[in-house]
Design a protein around this motif. Structure first.
Motif, PDB file in Angstrom:
ATOM      1  N   GLU A  37       1.173  -1.154   0.135  1.00  0.00           N
ATOM      2  CA  GLU A  37      -0.133   0.196  -0.063  1.00  0.00           C
ATOM      3  C   GLU A  37       0.933   1.371  -0.302  1.00  0.00           C
ATOM      4  O   GLU A  37       0.622   2.044  -0.574  1.00  0.00           O
ATOM      5  CB  GLU A  37      -0.999   0.015   1.411  1.00  0.00           C
ATOM      6  N   THR A  38       1.629   1.421   0.644  1.00  0.00           N
ATOM      7  CA  THR A  38       2.339   2.363   0.991  1.00  0.00           C
ATOM      8  C   THR A  38       4.078   1.932   0.385  1.00  0.00           C
ATOM      9  O   THR A  38       4.551   0.928   0.691  1.00  0.00           O
ATOM     10  CB  THR A  38       2.704   3.080   2.163  1.00  0.00           C
ATOM     11  N   SER A  39       5.020   3.036  -0.111  1.00  0.00           N
ATOM     12  CA  SER A  39       5.963   2.856   0.244  1.00  0.00           C
ATOM     13  C   SER A  39       6.989   2.934   0.860  1.00  0.00           C
ATOM     14  O   SER A  39       8.143   2.173   1.023  1.00  0.00           O
ATOM     15  CB  SER A  39       6.799   4.429  -0.459  1.00  0.00           C
ATOM     16  N   GLU A  40       6.567   3.156   2.345  1.00  0.00           N
ATOM     17  CA  GLU A  40       7.871   3.295   3.508  1.00  0.00           C
ATOM     18  C   GLU A  40       7.313   1.531   3.826  1.00  0.00           C
ATOM     19  O   GLU A  40       8.589   0.947   4.019  1.00  0.00           O
ATOM     20  CB  GLU A  40       6.870   3.521   4.946  1.00  0.00           C
ATOM     21  N   GLN A  41       6.568   1.370   3.226  1.00  0.00           N
ATOM     22  CA  GLN A  41       6.148  -0.792   3.267  1.00  0.00           C
ATOM     23  C   GLN A  41       7.209  -1.525   3.013  1.00  0.00           C
ATOM     24  O   GLN A  41       7.902  -1.621   3.260  1.00  0.00           O
ATOM     25  CB  GLN A  41       4.996  -0.958   3.894  1.00  0.00           C
ATOM     26  N   MET A  42       7.519  -1.113   1.982  1.00  0.00           N
ATOM     27  CA  MET A  42       8.242  -1.300   0.737  1.00  0.00           C
ATOM     28  C   MET A  42       9.751  -1.424   0.821  1.00  0.00           C
ATOM     29  O   MET A  42      10.497  -2.334   1.739  1.00  0.00           O
ATOM     30  CB  MET A  42       7.908  -1.053  -0.796  1.00  0.00           C
ATOM     31  N   GLY A  43       9.802   0.044   1.527  1.00  0.00           N
ATOM     32  CA  GLY A  43      11.278   0.468   1.562  1.00  0.00           C
ATOM     33  C   GLY A  43      11.788  -1.042   3.297  1.00  0.00           C
ATOM     34  O   GLY A  43      12.625  -1.147   3.218  1.00  0.00           O
ATOM     35  N   ARG A  44      10.456  -0.313   4.171  1.00  0.00           N
ATOM     36  CA  ARG A  44      11.525  -1.356   5.376  1.00  0.00           C
ATOM     37  C   ARG A  44      11.566  -3.294   5.211  1.00  0.00           C
ATOM     38  O   ARG A  44      12.096  -3.785   6.078  1.00  0.00           O
ATOM     39  CB  ARG A  44      10.206  -1.382   6.554  1.00  0.00           C
ATOM     40  N   LEU A  45      11.322  -3.105   3.746  1.00  0.00           N
ATOM     41  CA  LEU A  45      10.780  -5.230   3.484  1.00  0.00           C
ATOM     42  C   LEU A  45      12.684  -4.923   2.656  1.00  0.00           C
ATOM     43  O   LEU A  45      13.253  -5.617   3.156  1.00  0.00           O
ATOM     44  CB  LEU A  45      10.200  -5.589   2.340  1.00  0.00           C
TER      45      LEU A  45
END
Length: 425
Positions: A37-45
């Motif tokens: 849903e968010t760029s931040e979520q992907m970044g944490r991965l």
């Protein structure tokens, strides 16, 4: 305390645990990528701050479920599927070795692995010393160097059928503060669990008994979680010092017992990409569901065939560690009391020439570059898998130039013996 499940139950139930309303059978996640849903979520991965899926080269739910099943069968803490057994052995070494490092390996290993260690990895700057696995410990000690980073062997050597003294090799490895890596392809965790005998990392060519149907090429690495990388941090800087490609993460500090497999996934799989296809992992899982049924039948049939071959005057010799009187029978009884594998090696009195004639006369058994599946098959390693080796190198690898590798299947054993009988006649 939760009761540990038996291998039979893990074969059927392990890995995929469906939640309410989810598919009962392991789904094939045939997707290269996964939505967030968010760029931040992907970044944490990408920063390894959260678990999750974003690209199949790094991780896939189908693959992870199957890796988890194999991990549970071996009694490990973490596992990773690879595209082949060769990739598994390569990653197992490269995960802790780099240019200037050294590996000690049993000489009697699969020809492809021997070539990987002594030719290909040599080009990477990694040296390998091959040793006689039957040599006494004081002799094997001489192979170790200050830059030795791992010891490698096969539970049952392919095709020499040498049974490794796992405890002896574990003692040697640990006295030099390095892990013991065991390729457990032939025995499978049904017959042997090397971690119980001191091994630290286990590899598999899942192409063999685990798949069991000659459908899919694959591999697996399992970590026991027992080796303390932090006890000798200078030996394993890749695990114990910050990784600049992940913002300075130190794997041992952040992932604990999962450090080795996390690094193998995050670094090696990211950069080299020898991922197992989800479709192949799905097919492998189907094979694993009957592993506990097939392996005993392979062993039962192979023992009957070995006894038959031993009784024939035109057979010069028979190697099968499950056969009474075999050189490795006692070691096999120690490490694999329930059975060894379905593979036999033998030689005819007519030598290399007689082997070719015999193989051409077989009807039920097929000549194929494969081993360890449901169908009986045969191969002459000196002419096929090991043909890059000289006769001297063959002998060093425990492969007699006349050796015939017979992989006994799970057909009716009387039919198998009848086929061998007509071919020998």
């Amino acid at each position: 305390m939760e009761r540990k499940q038996s291998p039979e139950t893990i074969c059927i139930q392990g890995g995929w645990q469906p939640k309410n309303g989810e598919p009962r059978i392991l789904p094939i996640y045939q997707s290269t990528t996964f939505k967030y849903e968010t760029s931040e979520q992907m970044g944490r991965l990408f920063d390894l701050e959260e678990n999750g899926y974003f690209y199949t080269r790094l991780a896939n739910p189908t693959n992870d479920a199957v890796a988890d099943k194999i991990c549970k069968l071996e009694g490990g803490v973490a596992a990773m599927l690879t595209s082949s057994g060769q990739a598994a052995n390569m990653y197992a070494i490269l995960n802790i070795c780099s240019a200037g490092d050294h590996v000690v390996s049993a000489a009697t290993i699969y020809g492809g692995t021997s070539n990987l260690f002594t030719v290909t990895l040599k080009r990477f700057g990694i040296q390998c010393t091959l040793v006689d696995p039957d040599a006494p410990e004081e002799e094997l000690e001489k192979a170790f160097k200050p830059n030795t980073k791992a010891v490698f062997g096969e539970t049952i050597a392919n095709p020499a059928l040498v049974v490794l003294d796992i405890e002896k090799f574990a003692r040697l490895a640990h006295s030099h503060q390095v892990p013991l890596i065991i390729d457990n392809t032939f025995a499978t965790p049904i017959n042997c669990r090397p971690f119980a005998w001191g091994a630290d990392i286990v590899t598999h060519s899942t192409t063999k008994y685990m798949d069991g149907h000659a459908m899919t090429v694959g591999g697996c690495i399992v970590d026991s979680g027992s080796f303390d990388w932090e006890s000798c941090p200078d030996k394993f800087p890749g695990l114990t010092t910050p990784d600049d490609s992940y913002h300075g993460i130190t794997y041992t500090k952040k992932f604990g017992k999962a450090a080795y497999i996390t690094k193998a996934t995050a670094q090696l799989m990211r950069d080299m990409g020898s991922i197992q296809a989800p479709q192949n992992a799905f097919l492998l899982n189907i094979g694993l569901e009957t592993l506990h049924l097939r392996v005993p039948r392979h062993c039962e049939n192979a023992l009957a065939v070995a006894r038959y071959l031993k009784s024939r005057d035109d057979v010069a010799w028979v190697n099968y560690p499950g056969l009474e009187g075999d050189k490795y029978y006692e070691l096999a009884q120690k490490y694999m009391p329930k059975g060894t594998c379905g593979v036999i090696s033998f030689g005819l009195k007519g030598g290399r020439a007689a082997a070719a004639v015999f193989m051409d006369k077989l009807k039920l058994a097929a000549i194929v570059t494969h081993v360890a599946d449901a169908r009986t098959c045969v191969l002459h390693p000196a002419s096929h898998t090991h043909r890059q080796l000289s006769d001297e190198q063959l002998v060093e690898a425990g492969v007699d130039p006349s050796l015939i590798r017979l992989s006994v299947g799970i057909e009716n054993v009387d039919d198998i013996i009848a086929d061998l009988d007509q071919a020998l006649a």
